[in-house]
Design a protein around this motif. Structure first.
Motif, PDB file in Angstrom:
ATOM      1  N   GLN A 222     -10.580  -3.617  -1.787  1.00  0.00           N
ATOM      2  CA  GLN A 222     -10.361  -4.198  -0.460  1.00  0.00           C
ATOM      3  C   GLN A 222      -8.860  -4.447  -0.309  1.00  0.00           C
ATOM      4  OE1 GLN A 222     -12.522  -7.858   0.442  1.00  0.00           O
ATOM      5  NE2 GLN A 222     -13.462  -6.777   2.147  1.00  0.00           N
ATOM      6  N   ASP A 223      -8.349  -3.945   0.812  1.00  0.00           N
ATOM      7  CA  ASP A 223      -6.917  -4.050   1.121  1.00  0.00           C
ATOM      8  C   ASP A 223      -6.691  -5.300   1.976  1.00  0.00           C
ATOM      9  OD1 ASP A 223      -4.273  -3.339   1.522  1.00  0.00           O
ATOM     10  OD2 ASP A 223      -4.691  -1.746   2.962  1.00  0.00           O
ATOM     11  N   HIS A 224      -5.467  -5.730   2.134  1.00  0.00           N
ATOM     12  CA  HIS A 224      -5.106  -6.839   3.025  1.00  0.00           C
ATOM     13  C   HIS A 224      -3.990  -6.326   3.916  1.00  0.00           C
ATOM     14  CE1 HIS A 224      -7.199  -8.667  -0.276  1.00  0.00           C
ATOM     15  NE2 HIS A 224      -7.269  -9.818   0.349  1.00  0.00           N
ATOM     16  N   THR A 236       0.471  -4.134   8.254  1.00  0.00           N
ATOM     17  CA  THR A 236       1.509  -3.610   7.357  1.00  0.00           C
ATOM     18  C   THR A 236       0.904  -2.409   6.632  1.00  0.00           C
ATOM     19  OG1 THR A 236       0.728  -4.821   5.423  1.00  0.00           O
ATOM     20  CG2 THR A 236       2.223  -6.006   6.904  1.00  0.00           C
ATOM     21  N   GLY A 237       1.648  -1.856   5.698  1.00  0.00           N
ATOM     22  CA  GLY A 237       1.093  -0.786   4.853  1.00  0.00           C
ATOM     23  C   GLY A 237       0.042  -1.322   3.898  1.00  0.00           C
ATOM     24  N   GLY A 238       0.008  -2.621   3.718  1.00  0.00           N
ATOM     25  CA  GLY A 238      -0.927  -3.256   2.768  1.00  0.00           C
ATOM     26  C   GLY A 238      -0.182  -4.289   1.937  1.00  0.00           C
ATOM     27  N   LEU A 279     -10.027  11.462  -2.277  1.00  0.00           N
ATOM     28  CA  LEU A 279     -10.522  11.178  -0.929  1.00  0.00           C
ATOM     29  C   LEU A 279     -10.701   9.662  -0.828  1.00  0.00           C
ATOM     30  CD1 LEU A 279     -11.681  12.263   1.788  1.00  0.00           C
ATOM     31  CD2 LEU A 279     -13.921  12.214   0.698  1.00  0.00           C
ATOM     32  N   TYR A 280     -10.056   9.093   0.173  1.00  0.00           N
ATOM     33  CA  TYR A 280     -10.078   7.638   0.373  1.00  0.00           C
ATOM     34  C   TYR A 280     -10.905   7.425   1.640  1.00  0.00           C
ATOM     35  CZ  TYR A 280      -7.331   3.533   2.308  1.00  0.00           C
ATOM     36  OH  TYR A 280      -6.880   2.381   2.890  1.00  0.00           O
ATOM     37  N   VAL A 281     -12.035   6.747   1.468  1.00  0.00           N
ATOM     38  CA  VAL A 281     -12.904   6.514   2.624  1.00  0.00           C
ATOM     39  C   VAL A 281     -12.841   5.031   2.987  1.00  0.00           C
ATOM     40  CG1 VAL A 281     -15.191   6.911   3.602  1.00  0.00           C
ATOM     41  CG2 VAL A 281     -14.429   8.301   1.691  1.00  0.00           C
ATOM     42  N   GLY A 300      -4.701   5.063  -1.746  1.00  0.00           N
ATOM     43  CA  GLY A 300      -4.127   3.988  -0.933  1.00  0.00           C
ATOM     44  C   GLY A 300      -2.964   3.343  -1.663  1.00  0.00           C
ATOM     45  N   ASP A 301      -2.088   2.741  -0.923  1.00  0.00           N
ATOM     46  CA  ASP A 301      -0.997   1.947  -1.488  1.00  0.00           C
ATOM     47  C   ASP A 301      -1.106   0.576  -0.840  1.00  0.00           C
ATOM     48  OD1 ASP A 301       1.329   0.797  -2.342  1.00  0.00           O
ATOM     49  OD2 ASP A 301       2.586   2.542  -1.944  1.00  0.00           O
ATOM     50  N   PRO A 302      -1.519  -0.476  -1.502  1.00  0.00           N
ATOM     51  CA  PRO A 302      -1.470  -0.706  -2.945  1.00  0.00           C
ATOM     52  C   PRO A 302      -2.779  -0.512  -3.707  1.00  0.00           C
ATOM     53  CG  PRO A 302      -1.800  -2.800  -1.849  1.00  0.00           C
ATOM     54  CD  PRO A 302      -1.777  -1.744  -0.771  1.00  0.00           C
TER      55      PRO A 302
HETATM   56  N1  GLY Z   1      -3.293   0.482   2.028  1.00  0.00           N
HETATM   57  C1  GLY Z   1      -3.676   1.326   3.073  1.00  0.00           C
HETATM   58  C2  GLY Z   1      -3.259   2.728   2.939  1.00  0.00           C
HETATM   59  O1  GLY Z   1      -2.735   3.137   1.939  1.00  0.00           O
HETATM   60  O2  GLY Z   1      -3.444   3.472   3.890  1.00  0.00           O
END
Ligand code: GLY
Ligand code: AMP
Length: 450
Positions: A222-224, A236-238, A279-281, A300-302
């Motif tokens: 889970q991202d923030h 943000t980007g995360g 693959l990021y779903v 994903g990053d991060p």
């Molecule tokens: N953290 C969201 C992304 O990498 O798109």
């Protein structure tokens, strides 16, 4: 043992984690990072190189000259631009999807059409063209008469995380449409606009490695995305992530695998474009079950910094097996740990922020140990070295600190202890990474006790 020269494209925290996994693999001669960052440059066997991934011929020439045996691509742009296709044409093994398959991220219209064709659950949507004020007016009128609020507007093309608008009111819709037309970068991305039903629920992301036929889940996170605690402020980007995410139970993961991942992978086979790579779903856990919010064609990053350290396979071998379409012969092994990563940003991000602040305490991160005596980890993103060779800030997202543990609570404590040893002027970070997961675990424990 065959020797490898690997080229990793990218410069962020995600790519630092990828390079760390490459360096930990057997048989590595050199890992070239293009352009890399000071964190990567400090690793054994890593050379940072000045190479523009948009210039495919330069990349090919570099690979030939340095006997590169594998190219790993971190960010989406080179994938969407077809770097993997060019590398494959020149018989250079590349870990990542083709330009066609990368459209799952590169074009929201393509992704929606693909999901409709293969019956993959996602929000209902309509596609519009948006080039003029008259188009904007027509879209607004359509929303007013045919749709419910809130509603989501999405630029079709890549927009560096700025192309999605969740609109609560018609005023928000007008503002979003105006922004799409006024902003130079968004205007091109939003000549096609997806108008999408708002989905209620909690978000989570599933990361899959696939060779186009066989697929293995690497982790659930889970991202923030918002800048401030409590999911407030701009996207943000995360700002941090944790893994696994308890909102995705084993039963739900099973359902996701059958109704989303397998259909996506077979759908691309049907299109004669089997997907290779990560693959990021992105998913919404709705009352009607998990639905796709978005696909991304890369890590994903991060989230990568949270997931990759738990994967115990030799990473170069895992990539090679994937490129050779032999993933079915491999067992992906996960350490079973929980992880939490916290992004340290420069105050002002995601708008303007100061640069060049001295970063102190980087050498202390390793001394921060969890209950199993494992060190915390630090991955660089927006950093540079000054004339005296000291590490200073250069970007909005500066560092990612990662904690691990047998439990999520231990991972969170570990990560925040590492946050405390780093210091730079204007350092800012979210204090509530993984709180949602911790609450859910408490709640599940209470239910079990009853
Ligand atoms: N953290 C969201 C992304 O990498 O798109
Ligand atoms: P995307 O770039 O498509 O992931 O969208 C960015 C963020 O917007 C997502 O992480 C969600 O928080 C939100 N979002 C996108 N689509 C929807 C939707 N249909 N319903 C609710 N929220 C959404």
């Amino acid at each position: 043992m065959p020797s490898h020269n690997v080229l990793c494209i990218g410069s962020g925290g995600r790519e630092h984690a990828l390079v760390a996994a490459i360096v930990a693999s057997e048989g590595l001669e050199v890992c070239y990072a293009a352009p890399g960052n000071p964190g990567m440059a400090a690793l054994d066997k890593v050379q940072c190189v000045d190479l523009e991934p948009a210039n495919h011929q330069d990349v090919i020439a570099f690979c030939r000259e340095h006997d590169v045996t594998l190219v790993v691509i971190g960010p989406e742009q080179p994938l969407v631009d077809g770097l993997v296709d060019t590398l494959r044409e020149h018989e250079i093994p590349a870990f990542g999807p083709s330009a066609y398959a990368a459209q799952l991220e590169g074009s929201k219209a393509f992704a929606k059409e693909f999901m409709a064709e293969f019956g993959i659950p996602t929000a209902a949507s309509e596609l519009f063209t948006l080039s003029t004020d008259a188009d904007a007016l027509a879209i607004k009128e359509w929303i007013e008469h045919q749709a419910n609020l809130p509603i989501v507007l999405k630029a079709d093309g890549l927009a560096a995380g700025k192309g999605v608008f969740v609109c609560e009111t018609l005023k928000d819709v007008t503002a979003a449409l105006e922004q799409c037309l006024a902003s130079e970068s968004l205007r091109e991305a939003s000549t096609q606009l997806v108008v999408e039903e708002f989905m209620e629920g909690e978000e989570a992301s599933v990361f899959v490695i696939t060779d186009g036929y066989s697929s293995k889940i690497l982790g659930v996170a889970q991202d923030h995305k918002r800048i401030y605690d409590g999911d407030k402020g701009p996207n943000t980007g995360g700002m941090g992530a944790y893994s696994p995410a308890p909102v995705v139970t084993d039963a739900l993961l099973n359902q996701i695998q059958q109704t989303i991942i397998e259909l996506t992978i077979t759908g691309l086979q049907v299109k004669d474009a089997p997907y290779t790579g990560i693959l990021y779903v992105g998913l919404m856990m709705t009352e009607a079950g998990p639905k796709v919010v978005e696909y991304n064609c890369r890590f994903g990053d991060p989230e990568c910094q949270c997931i990759l350290p738990c994967i115990q396979n030799d990473f170069i071998k895992l990539c090679e097996t994937t490129v050779q379409q032999e993933l079915d012969e491999v067992e992906v092994t996960h350490s079973g740990e929980s992880t939490c990563c916290v992004v340290l940003a420069a105050e002002g991000y995601p708008s303007s922020y100061p640069k060049g602040m001295l970063i102190r305490g980087l050498d202390q991160v390793e001394t921060v140990r969890n209950e199993s005596n494992e060190p915390a980890m630090v991955f660089h993103a927006g950093t540079a070295t000054d004339e005296q060779g000291r590490v200073v800030t250069k970007g909005g997202r500066v560092l990612t600190l990662v904690g691990r543990g047998a439990t999520l609570q231990e991972a969170v404590t570990h990560a925040y202890k590492a946050v405390d040893v780093i210091d730079f002027e204007h350092k800012t970070y979210r204090k509530d990474i993984a709180q949602k997961g911790l609450y859910r675990l408490q709640w599940l424990n209470r239910l079990q006790e009853k």
